[in-house]
Each structure stands twice: as structure tokens, then as C-alpha cells.
Enzyme design. Structure first.
Site, short mmCIF file in Angstrom:
data_model
loop_
_atom_site.label_atom_id
_atom_site.label_comp_id
_atom_site.label_asym_id
_atom_site.label_seq_id
_atom_site.Cartn_x
_atom_site.Cartn_y
_atom_site.Cartn_z
N ASP A 1 44.23 4.31 -13.16
CA ASP A 1 44.68 3.84 -14.23
C ASP A 1 44.23 4.47 -15.52
O ASP A 1 42.82 4.43 -15.72
CB ASP A 1 44.45 2.14 -14.43
CG ASP A 1 45.55 1.76 -15.58
OD1 ASP A 1 46.48 1.10 -15.52
OD2 ASP A 1 45.36 2.19 -16.68
N ASP B 1 50.83 5.31 -16.56
CA ASP B 1 49.50 5.76 -16.42
C ASP B 1 48.85 5.10 -15.15
O ASP B 1 47.63 4.92 -15.25
CB ASP B 1 48.75 5.50 -17.78
CG ASP B 1 48.06 4.12 -17.87
OD1 ASP B 1 49.02 3.24 -17.12
OD2 ASP B 1 47.27 3.48 -18.54
N GLU B 2 49.70 4.75 -14.36
CA GLU B 2 49.16 3.88 -13.38
C GLU B 2 49.65 4.06 -11.70
O GLU B 2 50.71 4.32 -11.81
CB GLU B 2 49.22 2.51 -13.55
CG GLU B 2 48.66 1.52 -12.54
CD GLU B 2 49.29 0.10 -13.02
OE1 GLU B 2 49.66 -0.26 -13.70
OE2 GLU B 2 48.74 -0.95 -12.07
P1 TTP Z 1 47.61 -0.12 -19.69
O1 TTP Z 1 47.26 0.89 -18.84
O2 TTP Z 1 47.96 -1.52 -19.62
O3 TTP Z 1 46.78 -0.06 -21.17
P2 TTP Z 1 45.77 1.28 -21.80
O4 TTP Z 1 46.06 2.57 -20.85
O5 TTP Z 1 46.25 1.42 -23.05
O6 TTP Z 1 44.47 0.60 -21.78
P3 TTP Z 1 43.68 0.59 -20.36
O7 TTP Z 1 44.48 0.80 -19.17
O8 TTP Z 1 42.34 1.44 -20.69
O9 TTP Z 1 43.26 -0.90 -20.36
O10 TTP Z 1 49.03 0.38 -20.26
C1 TTP Z 1 49.38 1.94 -20.32
C2 TTP Z 1 50.11 2.04 -21.55
O11 TTP Z 1 51.36 1.31 -21.72
C3 TTP Z 1 49.50 1.78 -22.91
O12 TTP Z 1 48.80 2.86 -23.30
C4 TTP Z 1 50.59 1.60 -23.70
C5 TTP Z 1 51.76 1.02 -23.14
N1 TTP Z 1 51.85 -0.55 -23.08
C6 TTP Z 1 52.67 -1.08 -24.17
O13 TTP Z 1 53.38 -0.14 -24.87
N2 TTP Z 1 52.68 -2.37 -24.40
C7 TTP Z 1 51.87 -3.19 -23.47
O14 TTP Z 1 52.05 -4.22 -23.72
C8 TTP Z 1 50.94 -2.50 -22.57
C9 TTP Z 1 50.04 -3.48 -21.77
C10 TTP Z 1 51.13 -1.35 -22.28
MG MG Z 2 45.63 2.33 -18.71
#
Ligand code: TTP
Ligand code: MG
Length: 401
Positions: free
Chosen positions: A4, A99-100
């Protein structure tokens, strides 16, 4: 492996504008607007900012934060590059979101020396080619790998040895277990359960009483048991959605509103897969459980909500003129999927406008959720199914492969 990317939206912005690096940055919009944080840099998280927090609150907690509107196309491009890197390492790749992804690395020790080394190579390529960091969890099953990558953030790598799954999870808060949201946390809290270890010792019957099938899943996951395979996406042959009404109905407005909603869902899936369809199929089940399907082949393949809906309505009107029984279930599907080609109709300005409209709707929905924007007709459904989070209790997704 569960991989991720760290603060994904923010990281993409920081690579494009190096001035943002090392700073408290929020993607989601300006703080004077209504809206929520989509992604916060780790510098901003030190001030308590997190995704889904209202922007106004974020700016109060961290006034020096830089707020950015963001644009989805940049994130989609970065996501494609990310998935291409992962696919170089293993074909057993299951993208979960932008992103995962899960990657089955079973047996890859022989190529990389160890799975740990393979993960280091993946992280290095992400850094070299995207310019920011991803975190990796390695474990014998999906749920433990996901918890591990999350726990290792940012720029992390955490491996849980075989046999250690349950003891690894045990001290963690139940909120760390995927699938446990605020509501589940509250109910478990009421039962005196705070950690995953405590959850793992609950009798499965108690969990089933409170959560049904989900309770059994919680019970297994809390013990570090997860039989799900990494499933690479396969070519989809058709896409459909259907819903059963709480009460059988002959109300045309309700039938049409539901059909509109289902068509929009099918259209969004179709465009997400980058496909167009040649066939539209309507399904109806009547009060006596007789089920009919009616199909129409389009002159020109299409991926717009409007074509799917318009075709569905024609089929619906024909069906309703033949059968007077109330309707129990309605469904709409598309098949004969093709790659979008350059077509004559596309030169037609109204076709092009529709395409642009659908793309704009997708962008808004990808960013803010499906019900962020609605067609007037589907507003009716809000009154009928008011309690559900998606606006409606509808949709059983079904993809035929
Ligand atoms: P995440 O992987 O949950 O968050 P992140 O990559 O910003 O941070 P990390 O993984 O380091 O904790 O989500 C990926 C992307 O999806 C995030 O950059 C933005 C989008 N997203 C939203 O638009 N709304 C949300 O509520 C979440 C959780 C994510
Ligand atoms: Mg992320």
C-alpha cells in the site's frame, strides 16, 4: 504480500511539486469549502489529521497545512505505473484500490533469495520510478499481510513468520482488523472487547449472534486464519446489477428510478473496465416468481449510462404491456463487451457530449462516493430506502466471468 502506497494522493502531489515535500499537506480541497480530507501527509498526521476528517477541522488543528484540491487523472496514472511495477514481480497480482494490492509471492524465494528481499526490490522500484514510498506486509494470509503493511507505515516492511499470525495480531486494537468499522468497534466495546486477542477468544456463537456471517469471519481473522486466495482479475464477460423490492410493485416511477440507478452502476463498472457493450438485458421477476429476460442488441456499442437506461426502459415498457403482475425484482445487465473503437457515432456531437458527461460523473463519484451526484429520477429512491449508507439498499453486484 500486501502493498500500500504511503499518503498516496499527497505523495503524487509532492513529486510534481517538490516544494511540498516534508510539509504538512492535505489533498481534499480548500479548508473554506465543505468537504473532507482525502489524504494527509505524515507530517500533517502528527497534528491529528486523517482521511475523512472535515477540512475545516483539519485547518483548525493544523493551520500551517497546505491544502490542495487534487486531480484524479494524476492519481490514476500513478496507480497504473504502480500496478505495472508489481506485475513485473508476479503475475499473481490482485489490485484492491488505486494504491493497494495483494501479491502472491509463494515460491518466489528461489528467484529473489527471500520474500523479504523481493519486497525490498519492490519498494526500491517504487521509489525509483514513482518517487515516493510504499509499505509492504508479508504473511501467510491476506488479512495478516494487510494488518502488517498498515502497521509498518510509512516506508515500512513487516514480515510475520508462519505460526506467529495469532500472537502478532493479539495485542492490537480491534480497529486495526480490516472490516471492523466504528459500529462493529462499538458493539465489541460493549462486550468488553478491545484487542484482537480478546476477540479471538470469544465463542464463535456469540459473534454469530451479534454479526451473523460476518461474526464467523471476524472469529477466523482474529486468529490469523484467512483462506482467501490472491485473485488476479479475469476478463469480464458481462456486468449486471439487480435488486429485489421490499414490496412487490407496479409503480412505474419506482421501477424507472430503480432501473436508472442500476444502469448508472452498470455503466460505471463498464467504464471502469474500459469496455463498451453491444447487448443490454433487462430481467424481471414477478410476484409469482416467474422470471423473464428481454435483450436488445445495440446498433453501436456503448458505455454510457443513458444508453443502458434508455434501452432498459424500452424493454421494461414492452414487458409491462404484456404482463400485469406486480414486479418483485428488477435487474439490468450488459454483455458482448468490446474494446472501445473509433466509431462513426462518435463523430456525432451529442454522443461525444454524453461521453464527457459520463466521465465527469465518474470523476466526481470516484472522489466523493456514488451518491455525491445523482440524477433527478433516482432521488425518489432516497425516500423509499432512506436508512442505507449508499442512499439505497439496492444493488447486488454481479460480474459473470
Ligand atoms: P489510503 O491508502 O487509505 O491512504 P493514503 O495512501 O493516503 O495513506 P496511507 O496508506 O499511508 O495510510 O488511500 C489511498 C488514497 O485513496 C488516498 O491517498 C486518497 C484516497 N482516499 C480518499 O479519497 N478518501 C478516503 O477516505 C481514503 C481513506 C482514501
Ligand atoms: Mg495508501
Amino acid at each position: 504480500m500486501h502493498i500500500d502506497l504511503d499518503a498516496f494522493f499527497v505523495s503524487v502531489e509532492q513529486v510534481l511539486n517538490p516544494e511540498l515535500q516534508g510539509k504538512a499537506v492535505v489533498v481534499g480541497g480548500r479548508p473554506d469549502r465543505r468537504g473532507v480530507v482525502a489524504s494527509a501527509s505524515y507530517e500533517a498526521r502528527k497534528f491529528g489529521l486523517y482521511a475523512s476528517m472535515p477540512l475545516a477541522t483539519a485547518s483548525r488543528l493544523c493551520p500551517q497545512a497546505i491544502f490542495i484540491e487534487g486531480s484524479f487523472s494524476k492519481y490514476r496514472d500513478a496507480s497504473r505505473k504502480f500496478m505495472t511495477i508489481l506485475a513485473d514481480f508476479s503475475p499473481y497480482l490482485e489490485p484492491i484500490s488505486l494504491d493497494e494490492a495483494y501479491l502472491d509471492a509463494t515460491g518466489f524465494e528461489s528467484i529473489y533469495g527471500s520474500i523479504h528481499q523481493m519486497a525490498l526490490n519492490i519498494k526500491q522500484r517504487i521509489k525509483d520510478e514513482l518517487g515516493f514510498c510504499g509499505s509492504v506486509g508479508i504473511a501467510g494470509c491476506k488479512v495478516v499481510a494487510k494488518v502488517a503493511s498498515e502497521l509498518s507505515k510509512p516506508d515500512g516492511l513487516l514480515e510475520v513468520a508462519p505460526g506467529e499470525e495469532r500472537s502478532f495480531l493479539a495485542p492490537l486494537s480491534i480497529a486495526k482488523l480490516p472490516g471492523v468499522g466504528k459500529k462493529t468497534e462499538q458493539i465489541l466495546g460493549g462486550l468488553g472487547i478491545k484487542t484482537i486477542g480478546e476477540l479471538s477468544t470469544m465463542p464463535v456463537s456469540t459473534l454469530k449472534n451479534h454479526f451473523g456471517v460476518f461474526g464467523e469471519l471476524l472469529h477466523r481473522h482474529a486468529r490469523g486464519i484467512d483462506g482467501r486466495d490472491v485473485e488476479p482479475p479475469t476478463a469480464t464477460k458481462s456486468i449486471s446489477r439487480e435488486t429485489t423490492f421490499g414490496k412487490d410493485t407496479l409503480n412505474r416511477s419506482l421501477l424507472k428510478a430503480t432501473l436508472q440507478y442500476l444502469s448508472e452502476r452498470v455503466g460505471a463498472d463498464l467504464r471502469q473496465r474500459g469496455k463498451q457493450a453491444k447487448c443490454v438485458t433487462l430481467k424481471l421477476r414477478y410476484a409469482d416468481f416467474t422470471t423473464i429476460t428481454r435483450r436488445h442488441t445495440l446498433r453501436q456499442s456503448s458505455d454510457t449510462n443513458q444508453t443502458i437506461f434508455d434501452t432498459g426502459v424500452k424493454l421494461l415498457n414492452q414487458a409491462l404491456s404484456q404482463e400485469k403482475q406486480p414486479v418483485r425484482l428488477i435487474g439490468i445487465g450488459v454483455s458482448s463487451l468490446v474494446e472501445p473503437g473509433r466509431q462513426l457515432d462518435m463523430l456525432d456531437a451529442s454522443g461525444e457530449r454524453l461521453e464527457r458527461l459520463n466521465k465527469a460523473i465518474d470523476r466526481i463519484r470516484n472522489k466523493y462516493g456514488f451518491t455525491a451526484i445523482q440524477t433527478g429520477r433516482t432521488l425518489l429512491l432516497k425516500d423509499i430506502f432512506p436508512e442505507s449508507d449508499e442512499g439505497y439498499t439496492l444493488h447486488t453486484p454481479s460480474l459473470s466471468r
